[in-house]
Design a protein around this motif. Sequence first.
Motif, PDB file in Angstrom:
ATOM      1  N   ASN A 196       0.723  -1.320  -0.034  1.00 27.26           N
ATOM      2  CA  ASN A 196      -0.068  -0.038  -0.168  1.00 27.26           C
ATOM      3  C   ASN A 196       1.022   1.359   0.003  1.00 27.26           C
ATOM      4  O   ASN A 196       0.593   2.232  -0.777  1.00 27.26           O
ATOM      5  CB  ASN A 196      -0.927  -0.015   1.272  1.00 27.26           C
ATOM      6  CG  ASN A 196      -2.123   1.015   1.090  1.00 27.26           C
ATOM      7  OD1 ASN A 196      -2.446   1.341   0.010  1.00 27.26           O
ATOM      8  ND2 ASN A 196      -2.638   1.469   2.328  1.00 27.26           N
ATOM      9  N   LEU A 197       1.859   1.256   0.834  1.00 28.62           N
ATOM     10  CA  LEU A 197       2.921   2.324   1.049  1.00 28.62           C
ATOM     11  C   LEU A 197       3.486   2.416  -0.504  1.00 28.62           C
ATOM     12  O   LEU A 197       3.700   3.881  -1.011  1.00 28.62           O
ATOM     13  CB  LEU A 197       3.890   2.178   1.741  1.00 28.62           C
ATOM     14  CG  LEU A 197       4.926   3.211   2.092  1.00 28.62           C
ATOM     15  CD1 LEU A 197       4.241   4.336   2.559  1.00 28.62           C
ATOM     16  CD2 LEU A 197       5.903   2.848   3.146  1.00 28.62           C
ATOM     17  N   MET A 198       4.006   1.507  -1.102  1.00 30.60           N
ATOM     18  CA  MET A 198       4.754   1.750  -2.336  1.00 30.60           C
ATOM     19  C   MET A 198       3.568   2.070  -3.531  1.00 30.60           C
ATOM     20  O   MET A 198       3.906   2.928  -4.306  1.00 30.60           O
ATOM     21  CB  MET A 198       5.121   0.248  -2.939  1.00 30.60           C
ATOM     22  CG  MET A 198       6.412  -0.167  -2.085  1.00 30.60           C
ATOM     23  SD  MET A 198       7.586   0.964  -2.231  1.00 30.60           S
ATOM     24  CE  MET A 198       8.113   0.904  -3.849  1.00 30.60           C
ATOM     25  N   ARG A 199       2.242   1.720  -3.456  1.00 30.30           N
ATOM     26  CA  ARG A 199       1.315   2.295  -4.272  1.00 30.30           C
ATOM     27  C   ARG A 199       1.233   3.741  -4.257  1.00 30.30           C
ATOM     28  O   ARG A 199       0.880   4.492  -4.908  1.00 30.30           O
ATOM     29  CB  ARG A 199      -0.022   1.419  -4.116  1.00 30.30           C
ATOM     30  CG  ARG A 199      -1.047   1.837  -5.084  1.00 30.30           C
ATOM     31  CD  ARG A 199      -2.360   0.925  -5.053  1.00 30.30           C
ATOM     32  NE  ARG A 199      -2.776   0.816  -3.354  1.00 30.30           N
ATOM     33  CZ  ARG A 199      -3.700   1.789  -2.802  1.00 30.30           C
ATOM     34  NH1 ARG A 199      -4.115   2.731  -3.499  1.00 30.30           N
ATOM     35  NH2 ARG A 199      -3.841   1.655  -1.787  1.00 30.30           N
ATOM     36  N   GLU A 200       1.072   4.062  -2.882  1.00 28.18           N
ATOM     37  CA  GLU A 200       0.917   5.561  -2.656  1.00 28.18           C
ATOM     38  C   GLU A 200       1.938   6.299  -3.111  1.00 28.18           C
ATOM     39  O   GLU A 200       1.838   7.457  -3.650  1.00 28.18           O
ATOM     40  CB  GLU A 200       0.720   5.846  -1.075  1.00 28.18           C
ATOM     41  CG  GLU A 200      -0.698   5.177  -0.547  1.00 28.18           C
ATOM     42  CD  GLU A 200      -0.944   5.250   0.834  1.00 28.18           C
ATOM     43  OE1 GLU A 200       0.242   5.816   1.620  1.00 28.18           O
ATOM     44  OE2 GLU A 200      -1.817   4.893   1.473  1.00 28.18           O
ATOM     45  N   ARG A 201       3.156   5.887  -2.855  1.00 25.62           N
ATOM     46  CA  ARG A 201       4.351   6.753  -3.461  1.00 25.62           C
ATOM     47  C   ARG A 201       4.403   6.571  -4.873  1.00 25.62           C
ATOM     48  O   ARG A 201       4.705   7.673  -5.572  1.00 25.62           O
ATOM     49  CB  ARG A 201       5.764   5.771  -3.037  1.00 25.62           C
ATOM     50  CG  ARG A 201       6.239   6.211  -1.357  1.00 25.62           C
ATOM     51  CD  ARG A 201       7.362   5.505  -1.275  1.00 25.62           C
ATOM     52  NE  ARG A 201       7.465   5.571   0.324  1.00 25.62           N
ATOM     53  CZ  ARG A 201       8.601   5.349   0.875  1.00 25.62           C
ATOM     54  NH1 ARG A 201       9.534   4.410   0.096  1.00 25.62           N
ATOM     55  NH2 ARG A 201       8.888   5.305   2.219  1.00 25.62           N
ATOM     56  N   ALA A 239       1.762   6.708  -6.906  1.00 18.56           N
ATOM     57  CA  ALA A 239       0.827   7.643  -7.266  1.00 18.56           C
ATOM     58  C   ALA A 239       1.351   9.081  -6.935  1.00 18.56           C
ATOM     59  O   ALA A 239       1.104  10.051  -7.931  1.00 18.56           O
ATOM     60  CB  ALA A 239      -0.551   7.507  -6.301  1.00 18.56           C
ATOM     61  N   ALA A 240       2.063   9.276  -5.976  1.00 14.18           N
ATOM     62  CA  ALA A 240       2.454  10.673  -5.607  1.00 14.18           C
ATOM     63  C   ALA A 240       3.743  11.039  -6.681  1.00 14.18           C
ATOM     64  O   ALA A 240       3.662  12.043  -7.258  1.00 14.18           O
ATOM     65  CB  ALA A 240       3.211  10.568  -4.410  1.00 14.18           C
ATOM     66  N   MET A 241       4.522   9.973  -7.110  1.00 20.77           N
ATOM     67  CA  MET A 241       5.490  10.129  -8.227  1.00 20.77           C
ATOM     68  C   MET A 241       4.878  10.587  -9.303  1.00 20.77           C
ATOM     69  O   MET A 241       5.372  11.659 -10.113  1.00 20.77           O
ATOM     70  CB  MET A 241       6.466   9.025  -8.336  1.00 20.77           C
ATOM     71  CG  MET A 241       7.380   9.087  -9.267  1.00 20.77           C
ATOM     72  SD  MET A 241       8.660  10.492  -8.597  1.00 20.77           S
ATOM     73  CE  MET A 241      10.029   9.491  -8.325  1.00 20.77           C
ATOM     74  N   GLN A 242       3.822   9.829  -9.705  1.00  9.49           N
ATOM     75  CA  GLN A 242       2.951  10.179 -11.076  1.00  9.49           C
ATOM     76  C   GLN A 242       2.513  11.624 -10.989  1.00  9.49           C
ATOM     77  O   GLN A 242       2.523  12.322 -12.147  1.00  9.49           O
ATOM     78  CB  GLN A 242       1.898   9.052 -11.336  1.00  9.49           C
ATOM     79  CG  GLN A 242       1.265   8.995 -12.553  1.00  9.49           C
ATOM     80  CD  GLN A 242      -0.021   8.046 -12.870  1.00  9.49           C
ATOM     81  OE1 GLN A 242      -0.167   7.255 -11.834  1.00  9.49           O
ATOM     82  NE2 GLN A 242      -0.439   8.231 -13.908  1.00  9.49           N
ATOM     83  N   ILE A 243       1.812  11.659  -9.950  1.00 11.52           N
ATOM     84  CA  ILE A 243       1.306  13.430  -9.877  1.00 11.52           C
ATOM     85  C   ILE A 243       2.477  14.331 -10.009  1.00 11.52           C
ATOM     86  O   ILE A 243       2.389  15.346 -10.722  1.00 11.52           O
ATOM     87  CB  ILE A 243       0.358  13.468  -8.480  1.00 11.52           C
ATOM     88  CG1 ILE A 243      -0.674  12.760  -8.747  1.00 11.52           C
ATOM     89  CG2 ILE A 243       0.177  14.998  -8.406  1.00 11.52           C
ATOM     90  CD1 ILE A 243      -1.632  12.823  -7.397  1.00 11.52           C
ATOM     91  N   ALA A 244       3.483  14.199  -9.321  1.00 11.26           N
ATOM     92  CA  ALA A 244       4.446  15.040  -9.397  1.00 11.26           C
ATOM     93  C   ALA A 244       4.889  15.279 -11.033  1.00 11.26           C
ATOM     94  O   ALA A 244       5.305  16.164 -11.527  1.00 11.26           O
ATOM     95  CB  ALA A 244       5.740  14.726  -8.558  1.00 11.26           C
ATOM     96  N   SER A 245       5.121  14.128 -11.479  1.00 11.39           N
ATOM     97  CA  SER A 245       5.669  13.850 -12.868  1.00 11.39           C
ATOM     98  C   SER A 245       4.860  14.702 -13.583  1.00 11.39           C
ATOM     99  O   SER A 245       4.983  15.403 -14.622  1.00 11.39           O
ATOM    100  CB  SER A 245       6.051  12.498 -13.504  1.00 11.39           C
ATOM    101  OG  SER A 245       6.310  12.481 -14.861  1.00 11.39           O
ATOM    102  N   THR A 246       3.501  14.473 -13.474  1.00 14.76           N
ATOM    103  CA  THR A 246       2.516  15.189 -14.352  1.00 14.76           C
ATOM    104  C   THR A 246       2.495  16.799 -14.255  1.00 14.76           C
ATOM    105  O   THR A 246       2.585  17.372 -15.088  1.00 14.76           O
ATOM    106  CB  THR A 246       0.820  14.703 -14.211  1.00 14.76           C
ATOM    107  OG1 THR A 246       0.973  13.045 -14.523  1.00 14.76           O
ATOM    108  CG2 THR A 246       0.025  15.428 -14.834  1.00 14.76           C
ATOM    109  N   ARG A 247       2.795  17.180 -12.828  1.00 17.15           N
ATOM    110  CA  ARG A 247       2.758  18.626 -12.638  1.00 17.15           C
ATOM    111  C   ARG A 247       4.032  19.104 -13.357  1.00 17.15           C
ATOM    112  O   ARG A 247       3.879  20.118 -13.999  1.00 17.15           O
ATOM    113  CB  ARG A 247       2.686  18.802 -11.289  1.00 17.15           C
ATOM    114  CG  ARG A 247       1.481  18.511 -10.517  1.00 17.15           C
ATOM    115  CD  ARG A 247       1.456  18.717  -9.261  1.00 17.15           C
ATOM    116  NE  ARG A 247       0.117  18.507  -8.451  1.00 17.15           N
ATOM    117  CZ  ARG A 247      -0.306  18.640  -7.360  1.00 17.15           C
ATOM    118  NH1 ARG A 247       0.820  18.831  -6.342  1.00 17.15           N
ATOM    119  NH2 ARG A 247      -1.228  18.417  -6.850  1.00 17.15           N
TER     120      ARG A 247
END
Length: 129
Positions: A32-37, A39-47
């Motif tokens: 779950n922690l890896m999945r959240e990380r 997702a956070a990396m994907q959002i940061a990359s998209t931004r």
Amino acid sequence: MGFIFSKAMNDSLKGQQEFMRLQLERQLVLQNLMRERQAAMQIASTREFLRYFGTFFGLSAVVLTAGAMKKKNPAFLMPIVPLGFVFAYNCDMGYGTLLQRVKDVFIPALLRAFCTLQLFPTMLLRLHV
């Protein structure tokens, strides 16, 4: 004599089952922690992509609008439409609720699939939180 061995084996088996349950719970927490990380990396990359693409889109819109006005040909504005869709998608991905909407559709579908297969539905319920 057999009762003593049987009881010892039973206690040992219960200990192993408890250890395996704890190990499985730890693994689920880490996943779950890896999945959240991710997702956070994907959002940061998209931004980050959005910063560069937003600059490109803004300059393109100004240049194409100026070209359309100068040539008096509205066909110059056509590339703004697909670029606008890409820009809107990335805005929704980076700053909107796109990932949450995808998760809201994906998790129940995944739960239905696992429940029909009878594979660990209680563990998946923990992931939904």
